[in-house]
Design a protein around this motif. Structure first.
Motif, PDB file in Angstrom:
ATOM      1  N   TYR A 295      -4.510  -0.793  -3.215  1.00 22.02           N
ATOM      2  CA  TYR A 295      -4.657   0.582  -3.689  1.00 22.02           C
ATOM      3  C   TYR A 295      -3.652   0.869  -4.796  1.00 22.02           C
ATOM      4  CZ  TYR A 295      -4.064   5.693  -3.606  1.00 22.02           C
ATOM      5  OH  TYR A 295      -3.935   7.011  -3.957  1.00 22.02           O
ATOM      6  N   ASN A 296      -4.136   1.431  -5.914  1.00 24.62           N
ATOM      7  CA  ASN A 296      -3.283   1.812  -7.034  1.00 24.62           C
ATOM      8  C   ASN A 296      -3.425   3.312  -7.257  1.00 24.62           C
ATOM      9  OD1 ASN A 296      -1.815   2.117  -9.367  1.00 24.62           O
ATOM     10  ND2 ASN A 296      -2.946   0.584 -10.565  1.00 24.62           N
ATOM     11  N   ARG A 297      -2.383   4.065  -6.910  1.00 25.17           N
ATOM     12  CA  ARG A 297      -2.424   5.521  -7.027  1.00 25.17           C
ATOM     13  C   ARG A 297      -2.566   5.978  -8.480  1.00 25.17           C
ATOM     14  NH1 ARG A 297       1.095   7.758  -4.024  1.00 25.17           N
ATOM     15  NH2 ARG A 297       2.075   5.961  -3.032  1.00 25.17           N
TER      16      ARG A 297
ATOM     17  N   ARG B 255      -5.059   3.160   1.838  1.00 26.83           N
ATOM     18  CA  ARG B 255      -3.700   3.665   1.726  1.00 26.83           C
ATOM     19  C   ARG B 255      -2.860   3.174   2.904  1.00 26.83           C
ATOM     20  NH1 ARG B 255      -5.993   9.195   0.600  1.00 26.83           N
ATOM     21  NH2 ARG B 255      -5.975   9.466  -1.665  1.00 26.83           N
TER      22      ARG B 255
ATOM     23  N   ASP C  61     -11.367  -1.009  -8.045  1.00 24.65           N
ATOM     24  CA  ASP C  61     -10.393  -0.695  -9.082  1.00 24.65           C
ATOM     25  C   ASP C  61     -10.642  -1.595 -10.292  1.00 24.65           C
ATOM     26  OD1 ASP C  61      -7.339   0.626  -9.206  1.00 24.65           O
ATOM     27  OD2 ASP C  61      -7.581  -1.173 -10.437  1.00 24.65           O
TER      28      ASP C  61
ATOM     29  N   ARG D 158      -3.944  13.114  -0.337  1.00 20.99           N
ATOM     30  CA  ARG D 158      -3.403  12.020  -1.123  1.00 20.99           C
ATOM     31  C   ARG D 158      -1.873  12.023  -1.096  1.00 20.99           C
ATOM     32  NH1 ARG D 158      -7.273  12.717  -6.471  1.00 20.99           N
ATOM     33  NH2 ARG D 158      -9.233  12.289  -5.402  1.00 20.99           N
ATOM     34  N   THR D 159      -1.331  10.827  -0.994  1.00 22.20           N
ATOM     35  CA  THR D 159       0.128  10.696  -1.017  1.00 22.20           C
ATOM     36  C   THR D 159       0.586  10.475  -2.438  1.00 22.20           C
ATOM     37  OG1 THR D 159      -0.073   8.337  -0.613  1.00 22.20           O
ATOM     38  CG2 THR D 159       0.192   9.756   1.312  1.00 22.20           C
ATOM     39  N   ARG D 160       1.772  10.911  -2.744  1.00 26.76           N
ATOM     40  CA  ARG D 160       2.340  10.718  -4.059  1.00 26.76           C
ATOM     41  C   ARG D 160       3.736  10.110  -3.919  1.00 26.76           C
ATOM     42  NH1 ARG D 160      -0.633  15.382  -4.436  1.00 26.76           N
ATOM     43  NH2 ARG D 160      -2.057  15.513  -6.208  1.00 26.76           N
TER      44      ARG D 160
ATOM     45  N   ALA E 233       2.044   1.371  -3.997  1.00 31.57           N
ATOM     46  CA  ALA E 233       0.674   1.471  -4.514  1.00 31.57           C
ATOM     47  C   ALA E 233       0.645   1.828  -5.997  1.00 31.57           C
ATOM     48  CB  ALA E 233      -0.116   2.488  -3.698  1.00 31.57           C
ATOM     49  N   TRP E 234       1.305   0.995  -6.801  1.00 30.71           N
ATOM     50  CA  TRP E 234       1.371   1.334  -8.231  1.00 30.71           C
ATOM     51  C   TRP E 234       1.398   0.074  -9.086  1.00 30.71           C
ATOM     52  CZ3 TRP E 234       4.145   0.561 -12.668  1.00 30.71           C
ATOM     53  CH2 TRP E 234       3.895   1.461 -13.717  1.00 30.71           C
TER      54      TRP E 234
ATOM     55  N   PRO F   9      -9.273   5.771  -0.114  1.00 32.37           N
ATOM     56  CA  PRO F   9      -9.204   6.817  -1.141  1.00 32.37           C
ATOM     57  C   PRO F   9     -10.568   7.450  -1.403  1.00 32.37           C
ATOM     58  CG  PRO F   9      -7.993   4.879  -1.833  1.00 32.37           C
ATOM     59  CD  PRO F   9      -8.720   4.497  -0.590  1.00 32.37           C
TER      60      PRO F   9
ATOM     61  N   SER G 131       0.822  -1.212   0.000  1.00 31.59           N
ATOM     62  CA  SER G 131       0.000   0.000   0.000  1.00 31.59           C
ATOM     63  C   SER G 131       0.857   1.264   0.000  1.00 31.59           C
ATOM     64  CB  SER G 131      -0.932   0.004   1.210  1.00 31.59           C
ATOM     65  OG  SER G 131      -1.723  -1.161   1.250  1.00 31.59           O
TER      66      SER G 131
END
Length: 528
Positions: free
Chosen positions: A434-436, A470, A428, A520-522, A186-187, A476, A183
């Protein structure tokens, strides 16, 4: 089919339909039973049998039977129709009551019995199932019954007597939660790969995750370097379970440990867990305690990955952890090698969850090497051999033939399946974690959620809908875009709550659970 008893039937003409071929509806009659009608009130008993299932309200052993209204009058609540079991060595503790049964209809009923003192579980005995109405006996059927559920043995034949519990048969809708170290990054390529498979996918130079990780975090940033960033700092377990309840779910399933081998509970056989590292919290315990206290009507389950990708003692992918860019070994943080993976680690962790957290559902994954015959026999016996027995269940991925239900993912069956099944997928388009990278309009709409639910339930399945929180424990906000979607996905209060986020006693922290877009985190743009 109901025929007028005042007239004589001389023939039955069935509709002419298509021959059996793909994509064309057909009617196939395999058997036809004729039941003579009687004047007035008339009930017939069929198929009385004992089961290994338990009634949820009492924990009593279930005896099943079919009651047919063979008369010309409807059976109503005022008729006080009750069905009981009469058998030496046991007593009825939960009789079945029929509130309405129209002419020609039948009802499958359940009665609960408990063994009397001195009657060993598994004792076979001749008995009868008796129907009474308006204070008099209406009909009775003799049957050979098995009294009590004998202890399960670690054999295929013994486990085969177990079946999906009634609560699972009737639940229809559950929430899946994929949450772990994955998480943090998350990609994954949207709609093509699972984000929770990040560590495995970054091993392949031809996989987009390989380049993404190198460009975002650097070649020297190991997967386990994400562990300190898995903080769960905003995790509010009460808010989570109230979201699930308000979404209409009847059960929830949390990933206790995914293929990365990072346990979300205080496991004693490895320090690779959320109590020793990362959040420094027992996340399974907190979620289960909140569920039992604030949403006791929900059933609690745990996902458990049977293998681990890079466990040094039994690496599913064929090698211990290594840097995918240099191929040099890296630590499997918190784990001490030298164990028998199956008996001293995998089975030991499953038994920790069974005895320490009491899940009503174990959702195994992948299969492979296992000691599941012994583990599941212990699981079933632990559930039934207590003062207030409960009925538990397991899926088809523990590595053995036995299972209570099957589990297609991101797909369903084309037709109705008699055996119980459960379809799972994420909000999703193609990820449980979770996929940002997934855009807002990529998530399922409320209409799509409802369509999937109706389709699956109509075919005797359950729908296990996944959310991917997350790393900080927030859900999200893109999963909560509008009111109808929120109600369908469980990311907002129902109409009985104010839609304005509140905090304080009696109010879950909605703002905290479904984080605002600004929170939101990046991914980092430089090498950490």
């Amino acid at each position: 089919m109901w025929l007028d008893p005042q007239r004589d039937a001389v023939a039955i003409t069935l509709p002419v339909t298509n021959p059996a071929q793909a994509n064309k509806a057909s009617l196939h009659v395999f058997a036809l039973s004729l039941q003579p009608a009687a004047q007035g009130r008339a009930l017939v008993l069929r198929e009385a049998r004992s089961t290994n299932s338990l009634l949820e309200a009492s924990g009593a052993q279930s005896i099943e039977a079919t009651v047919v209204n063979a008369g010309t009058l409807a059976v109503l609540a005022a008729d006080d129709v009750t069905v009981r079991v009469e058998v030496p060595g046991a007593r009825t503790v939960e009789a079945a009551r029929i509130r309405r049964l129209d002419p020609g209809e039948q009802a499958r009923i359940r009665m609960g019995i408990r063994n009397r003192a001195g009657t060993a579980p598994g004792t076979a005995q001749d008995g009868s199932v008796t129907v009474t109405g308006r204070g008099t006996q209406v009909t009775s059927r003799a049957s050979r019954l098995t009294l009590g559920v004998a202890n399960y043995q670690p054999t295929d034949a013994s486990l085969a007597g177990h079946q999906a519990p009634y609560w699972f048969q009737e639940a229809k809708f559950g929430i899946f939660i994929h949450w772990g170290v994955y998480s943090v990054p998350a990609w994954a390529p949207v709609g093509k790969q699972y984000a929770e498979w990040y560590w495995d996918q970054m091993q392949d130079p031809n996989n987009p995750t390989y380049a993404y990780h190198r460009d975002t975090y650097g070649e020297d940033f190991a997967y386990d370097d994400f562990i300190p960033r898995f903080t769960a700092e905003k995790f509010d377990p009460r808010a989570w379970v109230e979201l699930f309840r308000d979404a209409g779910a009847q059960y929830h399933v949390l990933t206790s440990k995914h293929h990365e081998g990072f346990a979300l509970w205080d496991t004693k056989v490895s320090d690779r867990n959320a109590v020793k590292m990362g959040p420094k919290r027992d996340l399974v315990k907190e979620l289960f305690e909140a569920s039992r206290r604030h949403t006791p009507e929900l059933h609690r389950g745990l996902y458990f990955s049977m293998p681990e990708w890079f466990n040094p003692d039994s690496p599913w992918m064929g090698h211990a952890p290594r840097n995918p860019y240099t191929l040099q070994p890296v630590p499997y943080t918190g784990y001490t090698a030298g164990k028998n993976y199956v008996t001293e680690y995998q089975a030991a962790q499953m038994l920790e969850l069974i005895h320490g957290y009491d899940p009503e559902l174990i959702w195994c994954d992948i299969g492979g090497a296992n000691d599941s015959l012994h583990v599941l026999a212990e699981y079933f016996n632990h559930a039934k051999n207590r003062r207030r027995p409960i009925d538990v269940t397991v899926n088809d991925r523990s590595g053995i033939a036995f299972h209570d239900f099957t589990t297609p993912e991101y797909t369903t069956y084309d037709n109705t399946v008699v055996a119980k099944w459960e379809s799972s997928r994420g909000l999703d388009p193609f990820s449980y974690g979770y996929n940002r990278a997934t855009p807002d309009d990529g998530y399922m709409t409320a209409e799509e959620v409802v369509h999937n639910l109706v389709d699956i339930v109509s075919k005797n399945g359950n729908f296990l809908l996944d959310i991917g929180p997350r790393a900080d424990g927030t859900i999200p906000p893109r999963s909560c875009r509008h009111d109808s979607a929120r109600r369908a996905t469980g990311c907002a209060p129902t109409e009985r709550r104010s839609t304005t986020p509140r905090t304080g006693p009696g109010w879950p922290n909605w703002a905290k659970t479904c984080a605002s877009p600004s929170a939101r985190t990046r991914p980092s743009t430089s090498t950490p």
